[in-house]
Design a protein around this motif. Structure first.
Motif, PDB file in Angstrom:
ATOM      1  N   LEU A   1       0.816  -1.217   0.000  1.00 41.64           N
ATOM      2  CA  LEU A   1       0.000   0.000   0.000  1.00 41.64           C
ATOM      3  C   LEU A   1       0.848   1.264   0.000  1.00 41.64           C
ATOM      4  CD1 LEU A   1      -3.001  -0.775   2.381  1.00 41.64           C
ATOM      5  CD2 LEU A   1      -3.062  -0.322  -0.061  1.00 41.64           C
ATOM      6  N   THR A   2       1.947   1.243   0.714  1.00 40.84           N
ATOM      7  CA  THR A   2       2.761   2.456   0.809  1.00 40.84           C
ATOM      8  C   THR A   2       3.737   2.596  -0.345  1.00 40.84           C
ATOM      9  OG1 THR A   2       4.277   1.268   2.282  1.00 40.84           O
ATOM     10  CG2 THR A   2       2.597   2.624   3.321  1.00 40.84           C
ATOM     11  N   GLU A   3       4.180   1.480  -0.926  1.00 39.89           N
ATOM     12  CA  GLU A   3       5.223   1.547  -1.943  1.00 39.89           C
ATOM     13  C   GLU A   3       4.701   1.575  -3.377  1.00 39.89           C
ATOM     14  OE1 GLU A   3       8.932  -0.756  -1.423  1.00 39.89           O
ATOM     15  OE2 GLU A   3       7.899  -1.669   0.275  1.00 39.89           O
ATOM     16  N   PHE A   4       3.838   0.644  -3.727  1.00 33.16           N
ATOM     17  CA  PHE A   4       3.562   0.380  -5.130  1.00 33.16           C
ATOM     18  C   PHE A   4       2.127   0.664  -5.580  1.00 33.16           C
ATOM     19  CE2 PHE A   4       6.843  -2.737  -3.745  1.00 33.16           C
ATOM     20  CZ  PHE A   4       7.914  -2.173  -4.419  1.00 33.16           C
TER      21      PHE A   4
ATOM     22  N   THR B   1      -4.793 -18.452  -7.645  1.00 38.63           N
ATOM     23  CA  THR B   1      -3.874 -18.132  -8.725  1.00 38.63           C
ATOM     24  C   THR B   1      -2.917 -17.049  -8.227  1.00 38.63           C
ATOM     25  OG1 THR B   1      -5.547 -18.635 -10.397  1.00 38.63           O
ATOM     26  CG2 THR B   1      -3.687 -17.250 -11.079  1.00 38.63           C
ATOM     27  N   VAL B   2      -1.620 -17.341  -8.233  1.00 38.04           N
ATOM     28  CA  VAL B   2      -0.623 -16.434  -7.646  1.00 38.04           C
ATOM     29  C   VAL B   2       0.405 -16.047  -8.701  1.00 38.04           C
ATOM     30  CG1 VAL B   2       1.131 -16.154  -5.851  1.00 38.04           C
ATOM     31  CG2 VAL B   2      -0.933 -17.474  -5.377  1.00 38.04           C
ATOM     32  N   THR B   3       0.694 -14.750  -8.788  1.00 36.89           N
ATOM     33  CA  THR B   3       1.720 -14.248  -9.701  1.00 36.89           C
ATOM     34  C   THR B   3       2.556 -13.197  -8.980  1.00 36.89           C
ATOM     35  OG1 THR B   3       0.170 -12.586 -10.551  1.00 36.89           O
ATOM     36  CG2 THR B   3       0.389 -14.630 -11.803  1.00 36.89           C
ATOM     37  N   PRO B   4       3.811 -12.967  -9.435  1.00 35.68           N
ATOM     38  CA  PRO B   4       4.638 -11.920  -8.817  1.00 35.68           C
ATOM     39  C   PRO B   4       4.059 -10.541  -9.083  1.00 35.68           C
ATOM     40  CG  PRO B   4       5.958 -13.373 -10.220  1.00 35.68           C
ATOM     41  CD  PRO B   4       4.532 -13.671 -10.504  1.00 35.68           C
ATOM     42  N   PHE B   5       4.287  -9.615  -8.152  1.00 43.10           N
ATOM     43  CA  PHE B   5       3.827  -8.239  -8.322  1.00 43.10           C
ATOM     44  C   PHE B   5       5.006  -7.272  -8.336  1.00 43.10           C
ATOM     45  CE2 PHE B   5       2.028  -4.332  -6.112  1.00 43.10           C
ATOM     46  CZ  PHE B   5       1.558  -3.767  -7.289  1.00 43.10           C
ATOM     47  N   GLN B   6       5.770  -7.224  -7.256  1.00 41.47           N
ATOM     48  CA  GLN B   6       6.913  -6.328  -7.170  1.00 41.47           C
ATOM     49  C   GLN B   6       7.938  -6.952  -6.217  1.00 41.47           C
ATOM     50  OE1 GLN B   6       7.503  -3.586  -8.819  1.00 41.47           O
ATOM     51  NE2 GLN B   6       5.510  -2.983  -9.636  1.00 41.47           N
TER      52      GLN B   6
ATOM     53  N   LEU C   1      -2.378  -4.699 -12.742  1.00 38.24           N
ATOM     54  CA  LEU C   1      -1.351  -4.867 -11.719  1.00 38.24           C
ATOM     55  C   LEU C   1      -0.259  -5.821 -12.192  1.00 38.24           C
ATOM     56  CD1 LEU C   1      -3.561  -5.078  -8.494  1.00 38.24           C
ATOM     57  CD2 LEU C   1      -2.235  -3.114  -9.324  1.00 38.24           C
ATOM     58  N   ARG C   2      -0.649  -6.848 -12.907  1.00 37.05           N
ATOM     59  CA  ARG C   2       0.357  -7.776 -13.446  1.00 37.05           C
ATOM     60  C   ARG C   2       1.275  -7.072 -14.432  1.00 37.05           C
ATOM     61  NH1 ARG C   2      -3.618 -12.943 -14.609  1.00 37.05           N
ATOM     62  NH2 ARG C   2      -3.401 -13.942 -12.557  1.00 37.05           N
ATOM     63  N   SER C   3       0.719  -6.158 -15.223  1.00 36.95           N
ATOM     64  CA  SER C   3       1.532  -5.455 -16.221  1.00 36.95           C
ATOM     65  C   SER C   3       2.531  -4.505 -15.561  1.00 36.95           C
ATOM     66  CB  SER C   3       0.630  -4.671 -17.179  1.00 36.95           C
ATOM     67  OG  SER C   3       0.029  -3.561 -16.522  1.00 36.95           O
ATOM     68  N   ALA C   4       2.294  -4.165 -14.283  1.00 35.87           N
ATOM     69  CA  ALA C   4       3.210  -3.269 -13.580  1.00 35.87           C
ATOM     70  C   ALA C   4       4.446  -3.993 -13.071  1.00 35.87           C
ATOM     71  CB  ALA C   4       2.488  -2.623 -12.384  1.00 35.87           C
TER      72      ALA C   4
END
Length: 318
Positions: free
Chosen positions: A111-114, A165-170, A298-301
């Motif tokens: 919430l604070t970073e991305f 379903t889990v994918t990386p975010f940052q 969000l995935r595209s970020a």
């Protein structure tokens, strides 16, 4: 053996009454809150227990208390009320021309970073979609997605995610924060083991960051001396500035406080100091169009070539 509960025998008035009785510990007070006569309230509660086929309330001279089954019923009733409130809110959005409603739960670091920048871009492009954001602990976020209370979750890795379903975010980097006159302030890099000689300001119990650092201290066989525990990175920075201990926090989440409070940043040599934040949702086929659209955004970020696993870091001699 009782069969399945017939939903036709349980209405929202009865569920609201049951919750009020449990919360007040009194049938009389619960009936008053629901504007019912005590006799009518007692009959509803008896019918509720008969419909479930089990005893839900213990009656004694001290008042009313839920049985173990009653606690389960209470949790489900509160979940139903929450869902009903969301139904009303989302239908109201549609009546006002909002064409989508997404419930996003995220941990403090995300919430604070991305998320602020990512959400700002998304809502600018999709002004007819409303995103309801809630800050929670990583474990609670995953449970909310599983239970359908949240459409999308953003949380720290190493949180069990069965069925999602889990994918990386940052990725974020955890660093040591300390006052300018602290012994560690002269260092550029440090092993976490060396930090354990000092008092810590930590987050409250249940946070993924506290679990991570506690596990790291156990692995090196040294205790982590938590002098103060707080609920936010902002509070952590102020406590560190007051010389109450050092803190472990995401660098980006505290960047604005570092200069303002004259804090020093010391990078950690430990590989776990660079961690992934993950996105979780139900399978794509179960997502509403607005939620699927936000998830894709969000995935595209996520960086195309993230530094994961992190490159070996130069170590500073003790």
């Amino acid at each position: 053996m009782p069969g399945p509960i017939n939903p036709a025998r349980i209405d929202f008035v009865t569920l609201r009454l049951f919750c009020a009785v449990v919360q007040t510990g009194s049938i009389t007070k619960g009936a008053q809150e629901c504007h019912l006569a005590v006799s009518a309230a007692s009959r509803r509660l008896s019918d509720f227990e008969a419909a479930t086929g089990t005893k839900l309330l213990e009656r004694s001279s001290q008042g009313i208390a839920p049985t173990p089954a009653g606690n389960v019923a209470m949790q489900h009733a509160m979940r139903l009320f929450h869902g009903f409130e969301q139904l009303g809110s989302e239908l109201e959005d549609y009546s006002r021309g909002v064409r989508g409603h997404v419930r996003l739960w995220a941990n403090m670091s995300a919430l604070t970073e991305f998320l602020p920048t990512a959400l700002s871009t998304f809502l600018t492009r999709n002004p007819d979609i409303r995103v309801e954001v809630e800050e929670q602990l990583s474990g609670d976020i995953v449970r909310a997605v599983v239970d359908g209370l949240a459409d999308i979750g953003v949380f720290a890795e190493n949180t069990p995610t069965s069925g999602l379903t889990v994918t990386p975010f940052q990725t974020d980097e955890l660093v040591v924060l300390c006052p300018a006159k602290h012994p560690l302030a002269r260092r550029k890099r440090v092993d976490f083991r060396a930090c354990l000689a000092h008092d810590f300001v930590g987050l409250n119990r249940g946070s993924s960051l506290l679990e991570l650092t506690s596990r790291a201290s156990e692995q090196v066989g040294l205790p982590m001396r938590l002098r103060v525990q707080v609920r936010s990175f902002d509070a952590m920075c102020h406590m560190v500035a007051a010389n109450l201990g050092i803190g472990i926090a995401p660098l980006a989440a505290c960047r604005s406080q570092i200069g303002e409070l004259n804090l020093k940043v010391v990078r950690l040599n430990d590989a776990w100091a660079v961690r992934r934040l993950l996105l979780a949702s139900k399978p794509a086929a179960e997502l509403a169009p607005a939620a699927a659209l936000l998830l894709d955004h969000l995935r595209s970020a996520y960086p195309k070539e993230p530094d994961w696993p992190p490159a070996e870091k130069p170590r500073e001699s003790a």
